[in-house]
Design a protein around this motif. Structure first.
Motif, PDB file in Angstrom:
ATOM      1  N   SER A 109       0.817  -1.225   0.000  1.00  0.00           N
ATOM      2  CA  SER A 109       0.000   0.000   0.000  1.00  0.00           C
ATOM      3  C   SER A 109       0.847   1.269   0.000  1.00  0.00           C
ATOM      4  N   LEU A 110       2.142   1.143   0.296  1.00  0.00           N
ATOM      5  CA  LEU A 110       3.004   2.331   0.309  1.00  0.00           C
ATOM      6  C   LEU A 110       3.176   2.935  -1.082  1.00  0.00           C
ATOM      7  N   TYR A 111       2.762   2.227  -2.138  1.00  0.00           N
ATOM      8  CA  TYR A 111       2.761   2.833  -3.475  1.00  0.00           C
ATOM      9  C   TYR A 111       1.855   4.068  -3.527  1.00  0.00           C
ATOM     10  N   LEU A 112       0.908   4.135  -2.586  1.00  0.00           N
ATOM     11  CA  LEU A 112      -0.002   5.285  -2.586  1.00  0.00           C
ATOM     12  C   LEU A 112       0.715   6.592  -2.248  1.00  0.00           C
ATOM     13  N   LEU A 113       1.799   6.532  -1.471  1.00  0.00           N
ATOM     14  CA  LEU A 113       2.439   7.760  -1.006  1.00  0.00           C
ATOM     15  C   LEU A 113       3.037   8.591  -2.149  1.00  0.00           C
ATOM     16  N   PRO A 114       3.927   8.025  -2.993  1.00  0.00           N
ATOM     17  CA  PRO A 114       4.435   8.859  -4.094  1.00  0.00           C
ATOM     18  C   PRO A 114       3.338   9.287  -5.060  1.00  0.00           C
TER      19      PRO A 114
END
Length: 430
Positions: A109-114
């Protein structure tokens, strides 16, 4: 009010501030990633290749250190440069997830940050590029990745699945908090930039009006020269013709004085039109400047009752003065006299690094509408008798010298106009 140059309110400056926030966010995410991977390895017994995982984390850390050093060195940051940093984040996260379970890892889910950061602050072409790369990497990790090995005994499948769900929940909570904080910070930065841009546009428009008025003043001074010369000849002829008649002689003398005042004003307009900077002025003690301006004004408004005093010890501190500043103060004197012809109080003093001149009248004061629009070009409370540029020009001129003009209602009726100017030097200063 300080002048804001539109060239100084640029997307690059906003991008630098956003990169500073991104660096702080990365340090936090790297720490969270390290903790999450330790928990997966030690608590959940997930087996992963430590060297590739450590290399991916080291790449993300070095990328952030490089951005931090660039900020400390004051290098400019463009949208393209910021886009490059986000691509590095996506690439580093992809490498990390490849060796840590791919799409089965809750950290996916960290793909959401950039993606969120790009959507907030970058142009559409960069935003869609980050989105396309993130989707492509996520899609590849559905099929190509190093699965996480685990020591699983009979009956532990449900427990491991629950742990996976718990990990996804924790990642979502972390991502939601970071997104909320970062978006709020970005929005505040953008609002501040919009405020500065609006202020810069307002200043630019006002300066255009001032230049136009200066051009008109120079033209008017030229055009009025001939009629005034004719009036001078006629006044001189009347003074000679009626020298034996006291009433007519006094009227002719008064006419000569007023024509001389008009000539002096027009000469000042011609000399000062186009003057753009307060630095072209001269230093003068504030009390001497006030006395000089007052004496000039009383020649034009001899019937006004005036009480003037300098409340500090003399000699007063020096300020930068110029003909345009004198005319600005005279305009404010006229406003007070128009509102209260019987009595006008003028008080001067110094405060810390400022000289303050207060002009007090006992007129009707300021209504809410006048208080809101005071200082706008071509707004006047004098109906057909006022052009609405006196206060506008006075305010603009005082600001050119680093000062401010403030108008407030007085207790008991009337208004107080406060002029604040920076002190150049105090008496006896080296």
């Amino acid at each position: 009010m300080e002048f804001v140059n539109p060239a100084h309110v640029s997307p690059i400056s906003a991008t630098r501030e956003n990169l500073r926030r991104l660096v702080v966010l990365r340090y936090f995410v790297l720490a969270a990633l390290g903790v999450a991977l330790v928990i997966e390895a030690l608590v959940w017994n997930m087996q992963m290749p430590l060297q590739p995982v450590a290399a991916a984390l080291a790449f993300l850390g070095l990328l952030n250190v490089a951005a931090h050093i660039s900020l400390r060195m004051g290098r400019p940051v463009s949208d393209a440069g910021f886009f490059g940093y986000l691509l590095g984040d996506v690439a580093g996260l992809t490498a990390l997830l490849y060796f840590a379970g791919g799409s089965t890892n809750p950290l996916i889910s960290l793909y959401l940050l950039p993606l969120m950061i790009a959507a907030t602050i970058l142009p559409a072409r960069y935003n869609w590029s980050v989105a396309g790369l993130a989707v492509a990497c996520y899609s590849l990790l559905l099929f190509w990745y190093e699965p996480l090995g685990e020591h699983q005994h009979h009956g532990e499948g449900a427990t491991q699945f629950n742990l996976h769900v718990l990990g996804m929940w924790a990642t979502f909570v972390l991502s939601a908090g970071l997104i909320a904080h970062f978006v709020a910070s970005m929005a505040q930065s953008l609002r501040e930039r919009d405020r500065l841009l609006a202020r810069a546009r307002e200043e630019a428009l006002r300066n255009e009006r001032i230049v136009a008025l200066g051009t008109l003043a120079a033209g008017a001074a030229h055009e009025l020269g001939t009629p005034l010369a004719t009036m001078t000849i006629l006044a001189d002829d009347m003074a000679q013709r009626y020298a034996g008649e006291p009433g007519m002689r006094d009227d002719a003398a008064e006419m000569q004085v007023q024509i001389a005042n008009c000539k002096s004003i027009i000469s000042s307009l011609a000399d000062s039109a186009g003057a753009a900077r307060g630095e072209s002025g001269r230093a003068q003690p504030a009390d001497s400047f006030l006395d000089e301006v007052l004496a000039k004004w009383l020649l034009m408004r001899p019937a006004v009752g005036v009480e003037c005093r300098w409340s500090d010890a003399t000699p007063a501190p020096s300020i930068i003065v110029e003909q345009t500043l004198s005319q600005a103060v005279i305009n404010l004197f006229n406003n007070a006299a128009d509102a209260s012809p019987a009595t006008v109080e003028i008080l001067g003093r110094s405060e810390a690094d400022r000289v303050v001149i207060e002009i007090k009248d006992r007129g009707p004061g300021l209504s809410a509408e006048v208080a809101r629009r005071a200082g706008e070009a071509f707004f006047s409370t004098k109906a057909a008798a006022g052009l609405g540029i006196g206060l506008f020009l006075a305010n603009a001129t005082v600001e050119r010298f680093g000062g401010t003009v403030r108008i407030v209602n007085r207790e008991g009726g009337g208004a107080c106009t406060q002029i604040s100017l920076p002190i150049l030097a105090r008496p006896g200063a080296a």
